[in-house]
Design a protein around this motif. Structure first.
Motif, PDB file in Angstrom:
ATOM      1  N   THR A   1     -38.057  12.717  15.055  1.00 10.96           N
ATOM      2  CA  THR A   1     -39.935  11.980  14.479  1.00 10.96           C
ATOM      3  C   THR A   1     -40.660  12.484  14.155  1.00 10.96           C
ATOM      4  O   THR A   1     -41.189  12.341  13.459  1.00 10.96           O
ATOM      5  N   ALA A   2     -40.998  14.235  14.530  1.00 14.90           N
ATOM      6  CA  ALA A   2     -41.543  15.685  13.605  1.00 14.90           C
ATOM      7  C   ALA A   2     -41.298  16.308  14.208  1.00 14.90           C
ATOM      8  O   ALA A   2     -40.178  16.955  15.135  1.00 14.90           O
ATOM      9  N   VAL A   3     -41.852  17.471  13.283  1.00 18.15           N
ATOM     10  CA  VAL A   3     -41.124  19.254  13.416  1.00 18.15           C
ATOM     11  C   VAL A   3     -43.265  19.595  13.341  1.00 18.15           C
ATOM     12  O   VAL A   3     -43.109  19.351  11.926  1.00 18.15           O
ATOM     13  N   SER A   4     -42.893  20.560  14.338  1.00 18.67           N
ATOM     14  CA  SER A   4     -43.982  21.118  13.317  1.00 18.67           C
ATOM     15  C   SER A   4     -43.843  22.151  13.912  1.00 18.67           C
ATOM     16  O   SER A   4     -42.973  23.180  14.998  1.00 18.67           O
ATOM     17  N   GLY A   5     -44.805  23.650  14.072  1.00 21.03           N
ATOM     18  CA  GLY A   5     -44.590  24.680  13.802  1.00 21.03           C
ATOM     19  C   GLY A   5     -46.616  25.261  14.131  1.00 21.03           C
ATOM     20  O   GLY A   5     -47.132  25.008  13.496  1.00 21.03           O
ATOM     21  N   GLU A   6     -46.487  26.844  14.613  1.00 22.98           N
ATOM     22  CA  GLU A   6     -48.154  27.311  15.360  1.00 22.98           C
ATOM     23  C   GLU A   6     -47.058  28.782  14.219  1.00 22.98           C
ATOM     24  O   GLU A   6     -46.109  29.385  14.869  1.00 22.98           O
ATOM     25  N   GLY A   7     -47.993  29.126  13.832  1.00 22.66           N
ATOM     26  CA  GLY A   7     -47.613  30.638  13.154  1.00 22.66           C
ATOM     27  C   GLY A   7     -46.468  31.016  12.130  1.00 22.66           C
ATOM     28  O   GLY A   7     -45.616  31.958  12.516  1.00 22.66           O
ATOM     29  N   VAL A   8     -46.244  29.348  12.026  1.00 20.91           N
ATOM     30  CA  VAL A   8     -44.434  29.529  11.073  1.00 20.91           C
ATOM     31  C   VAL A   8     -44.462  28.317  10.084  1.00 20.91           C
ATOM     32  O   VAL A   8     -45.161  27.485  10.766  1.00 20.91           O
ATOM     33  N   GLU A   9     -43.681  28.789   9.323  1.00 16.87           N
ATOM     34  CA  GLU A   9     -43.216  27.600   7.732  1.00 16.87           C
ATOM     35  C   GLU A   9     -42.640  27.360   7.845  1.00 16.87           C
ATOM     36  O   GLU A   9     -41.066  27.931   8.306  1.00 16.87           O
ATOM     37  N   LEU A  10     -41.993  26.084   7.747  1.00 15.48           N
ATOM     38  CA  LEU A  10     -40.296  25.255   8.085  1.00 15.48           C
ATOM     39  C   LEU A  10     -39.760  25.651   7.021  1.00 15.48           C
ATOM     40  O   LEU A  10     -40.193  25.350   5.891  1.00 15.48           O
ATOM     41  N   VAL A  11     -38.694  26.280   7.236  1.00 12.83           N
ATOM     42  CA  VAL A  11     -37.591  26.334   6.381  1.00 12.83           C
ATOM     43  C   VAL A  11     -36.731  24.930   5.913  1.00 12.83           C
ATOM     44  O   VAL A  11     -36.121  24.539   6.377  1.00 12.83           O
ATOM     45  N   PRO A  12     -36.819  24.038   4.523  1.00  9.46           N
ATOM     46  CA  PRO A  12     -35.730  23.353   4.078  1.00  9.46           C
ATOM     47  C   PRO A  12     -34.741  23.301   3.614  1.00  9.46           C
ATOM     48  O   PRO A  12     -34.055  24.415   3.876  1.00  9.46           O
ATOM     49  N   VAL A  13     -34.231  22.811   4.615  1.00  5.86           N
ATOM     50  CA  VAL A  13     -32.226  23.139   4.659  1.00  5.86           C
ATOM     51  C   VAL A  13     -31.687  23.477   3.665  1.00  5.86           C
ATOM     52  O   VAL A  13     -30.698  23.804   3.127  1.00  5.86           O
ATOM     53  N   ALA A  14     -32.499  22.758   2.204  1.00  6.92           N
ATOM     54  CA  ALA A  14     -31.741  23.087   0.849  1.00  6.92           C
ATOM     55  C   ALA A  14     -31.765  24.036   0.075  1.00  6.92           C
ATOM     56  O   ALA A  14     -31.519  24.191  -0.119  1.00  6.92           O
TER      57      ALA A  14
END
Length: 109
Positions: free
Chosen positions: A88-101
């Motif tokens: 339902t949600a993904v978040s991070g502090e001090g990081v950015e999410l890397v898209p699967v693509a």
């Protein structure tokens, strides 16, 4: 009508996943994050039975501190699920999410 959702649908999956979460099988998920400070990529693999917890309200989540191996950059990853283990949600502090693509492109021969 809903062609914009097509990139987020897994083959055979009844629901779209978050663009930064890959589900390897019925029990296993993977997420990659990039640290904000030095840009190191750290991968997390977690399972429903061993790593996903339930909070006081009955919501499912995976929370993990992030420490990059080379520069020891710190952060935190939080993945939230509904009761059917849909992201339902993904978040991070001090990081950015890397898209699967992005990570599947780099693995192509």
């Amino acid at each position: 009508m809903f062609k914009f959702l097509k990139p987020f649908l897994r083959p055979g999956a009844p629901h779209p996943l978050h663009p930064a979460v890959q589900q390897d099988d019925d029990q296993t998920f993977r997420v990659r994050v990039r640290t904000a400070r030095h840009g190191e990529v750290v991968e997390f693999r977690f399972t429903k039975s061993a790593h996903i917890a339930v909070d006081d309200d009955g919501n499912l989540f995976f929370r993990k501190p992030v420490v990059s191996p080379r520069h020891l950059d710190r952060g935190e990853l939080l993945v939230q699920f509904d009761r059917a283990y849909r992201v339902t949600a993904v978040s991070g502090e001090g990081v950015e999410l890397v898209p699967v693509a992005e990570w599947t492109e780099t693995q192509a021969p």
